[in-house]
Structures are given as C-alpha cells and as structure tokens.
Design a protein around this motif. Structure first.
Motif, mmCIF file in Angstrom:
data_model
loop_
_atom_site.group_PDB
_atom_site.id
_atom_site.type_symbol
_atom_site.label_atom_id
_atom_site.label_comp_id
_atom_site.label_asym_id
_atom_site.label_seq_id
_atom_site.Cartn_x
_atom_site.Cartn_y
_atom_site.Cartn_z
ATOM 1 N N ASN A 1 0.850 -1.189 0.000
ATOM 2 C CA ASN A 1 0.000 0.000 0.000
ATOM 3 C C ASN A 1 0.885 1.237 0.000
ATOM 4 O OD1 ASN A 1 -2.700 -1.419 0.591
ATOM 5 N ND2 ASN A 1 -1.378 -2.144 2.238
ATOM 6 N N GLY A 2 0.641 2.120 -0.961
ATOM 7 C CA GLY A 2 1.465 3.309 -1.071
ATOM 8 C C GLY A 2 0.651 4.571 -1.235
ATOM 9 N N MET A 3 1.210 5.656 -0.774
ATOM 10 C CA MET A 3 0.627 6.979 -0.968
ATOM 11 C C MET A 3 1.778 7.875 -1.420
ATOM 12 S SD MET A 3 -1.569 9.319 1.659
ATOM 13 C CE MET A 3 -2.820 8.038 1.741
ATOM 14 N N VAL A 4 1.738 8.310 -2.680
ATOM 15 C CA VAL A 4 2.896 8.984 -3.264
ATOM 16 C C VAL A 4 2.485 10.199 -4.074
ATOM 17 C CG1 VAL A 4 4.286 6.878 -3.361
ATOM 18 C CG2 VAL A 4 2.817 7.470 -5.292
ATOM 19 N N LYS A 5 3.466 11.051 -4.296
ATOM 20 C CA LYS A 5 3.313 12.226 -5.146
ATOM 21 C C LYS A 5 4.190 12.037 -6.374
ATOM 22 C CE LYS A 5 3.570 17.301 -4.940
ATOM 23 N NZ LYS A 5 3.855 18.446 -4.043
#
Length: 311
Positions: free
Chosen positions: A127-131
């Motif tokens: 699970n990732g949260m990236v810009k």
C-alpha cells in the motif's frame, strides 16, 4: 426513523473524509485530485545489485484497465521484507524505493509492505501513498503472491588489511657464508592485520619480478630456502635462541604458528563497488609455535582482506 439513519450515514461519511484528509496531510501540496490504483497483477522483474549488499527488487504492477506502475524496492535481502519504504528519486539504501506510475516519476511518499505466509507461498500486501513529478498524487494497493529469485551476494570487505613489501630472493650458504641472489624472482612479503590493526599473519611468497598484487593469486607450496616462483619461504622458530620469523599465521587461541610445510592459497574476488578483495588460506600445514611445539594438519582462512593503497 429514516431521518435518524440518514444522520448516522452522514456522520460516517464525514469521518471517512476526515481520515482520508489526515492520511495525505504528511505530503506537501494540495490533495484534491488523488488517483487510486488497485493493481490486480504483478510480475517480479530481474533483481539488480546496488552497493554494499543492497538489492533493488523490481516489480511491475498492472490493474484491470492496463494501467501500470514499476516500483523498485531497495532491500538488504533477496526477498522483499515487511517494512515502510520511503520514496526517493533513486533508491539506493535499504528501506528506500523509487519508480513510476503510468510513466510518471514518483518523487515523494512511501509504501508499506506486509506479508501473510502459508505452507506454499507468501501473499504480499503493498500500500502506497505517493506524489508524482507532475504534482498529482496517487494511492496504490496490491495484494497477491510475489516470487523472488534468491541470488548470491557480492563479497564485502572483512576489515582485514594487508601490505606488500618486495625483497630480493637471497639464500645464504652457511658453510661458505656466501649468499646466492636469484634475480629472476622477487620475494613478496605479505603482512596481514586484523580489523583491530594487529598483525596476525605474514606470507613470504616467491614469484616473478614486478608483479601487481592481483597477479599473485594461486597455490604456493611452503619450503625452506624457497627461491622459485610459486613457493612460500617457510617460517622458523628457535625458542632456545629467542629467534622467530618468516611465514606464520595466528591460530584461534591467538598463538603464532610458524609454517614449515603445506600450501598457502591466495584468491581474489570483486566487491559490489569494483574493489579487489583477497582471501588467504592454508591447508595441510606443519607448524611450530613460540614454545617449540610442532603441529600438523593445521589450517587457516583470512577472508576478503583489503590491500592498503590498493592499485
């Protein structure tokens, strides 16, 4: 009753929105346009070696709409470990990652990796949260089996170091007290220090003239008064006269063992940064210690030593 249910649903929706906002608040910028990707397929690409034992575990993700992501996880192991991996433009250290989503570079954020193991395989939850480089944000999810190929690590320096001093090969005839100099060969005195800087071995290897350290590899027979290539001049110990010297190694009890016969082997290996490391070993050794006690069948191994002022 219906009115009461609507109020409860509205409260839950408000809570979920708040949680979503909090989850992305650690990243810089405005998060009004977040793309969500639920990848259903993943393939493990060939693993590449980084420096100092760190590997890049490369994975290609695809969702039902054929949108893709390629993520590289820097890891000290050959199999992806449970950890939080911080996004970098280029992953170089353990627990870093880098990659692209639909061809756009990831510049900020992180991926959390957890696993569930059973008797036959391991399910990964990523699970990732990236810009991304264009300023957009993405939430990434994947769950499924990943099969990694376990390779062989590059050798790493052990902390042992050594120096090489060159001397002419000269044999003294103690009957006539006349030395004979063998000009076609050179004695290479290899002095080895342990990681604490203490001298623990010396090998007096005979080989051709003007050889660099990496050319000295091979198996050398130990002989007294050695004067031919691929021989090691033996050690000696005369405790009654307090005279000691020549080829020796330090045993597990910290005692110097002067080598009188056997074989000394010199091998090289290249580490992940292109440096040459040297391993010295001895087999079937006959020795004598500082007390005059003889020994047979001795062995030693000094792995991955570094040459001081390496060529």
């Amino acid at each position: 009753m219906k009115k009461y249910i609507y109020i409860v649903v509205a409260c839950i929706a408000t809570m979920l929105t708040a949680c979503s906002t909090d989850a992305v608040s650690d990243l810089n910028g405005t998060y009004s346009n977040i793309q969500r990707y639920n990848y259903t397929q993943a393939s493990v690409l060939p693993t590449t070696k980084l420096k100092k034992g760190v590997k890049s575990l490369n994975i290609n993700f695809t969702d039902a709409s054929n949108q893709t992501a390629v993520i590289s996880f820097a890891c000290a192991e050959w199999v992806l470990q449970q950890n939080t991996y911080v996004a970098k433009t280029t992953a170089a250290l353990d627990k870093e990652c880098s990659g692209t989503i639909n061809g756009k570079q990831i510049v900020e954020g992180s991926f959390d990796v957890s696993t569930l193991e059973n008797a036959t395989d391991t399910t990964y939850f990523i699970n990732g949260m990236v810009k991304l480089a264009d300023g957009t944000e993405s939430i990434v999810n994947y769950s499924g089996v990943l099969n990694f190929i376990v390779g062989v690590d590059d050798p790493e320096a052990s902390g042992y170091t050594f120096t090489i001093t060159e001397q002419p090969v000269s044999i003294m005839d103690y009957t006539t007290f006349t030395p004979t100099v063998y000009t076609e060969v050179t004695k290479y005195i290899i002095s080895v220090n342990n990681p604490n800087g203490n001298k623990v071995a010396e090998f007096n290897a005979i080989n051709a003239n003007s050889m660099v350290a990496s050319a000295l590899t091979g198996s050398y027979a130990v002989e007294s008064n050695a004067h031919e290539a691929m021989l090691v001049d033996a050690g000696y110990a005369y405790p009654e006269y307090n005279i000691f010297g020549g080829t020796f190694y330090t045993d597990a009890n910290g005692n110097m063992q002067y080598i009188t016969a056997g074989n000394i082997n010199i091998e090289t290996a290249i580490d992940g940064e292109g440096h040459t490391l040297f391993t010295f070993s001895g087999t079937a050794l006959s020795t004598i210690d500082a007390n005059g006690t003889a020994g047979t069948a001795g062995t030693f191994k000094i792995p991955f030593a570094t040459l001081n002022n390496q060529e």
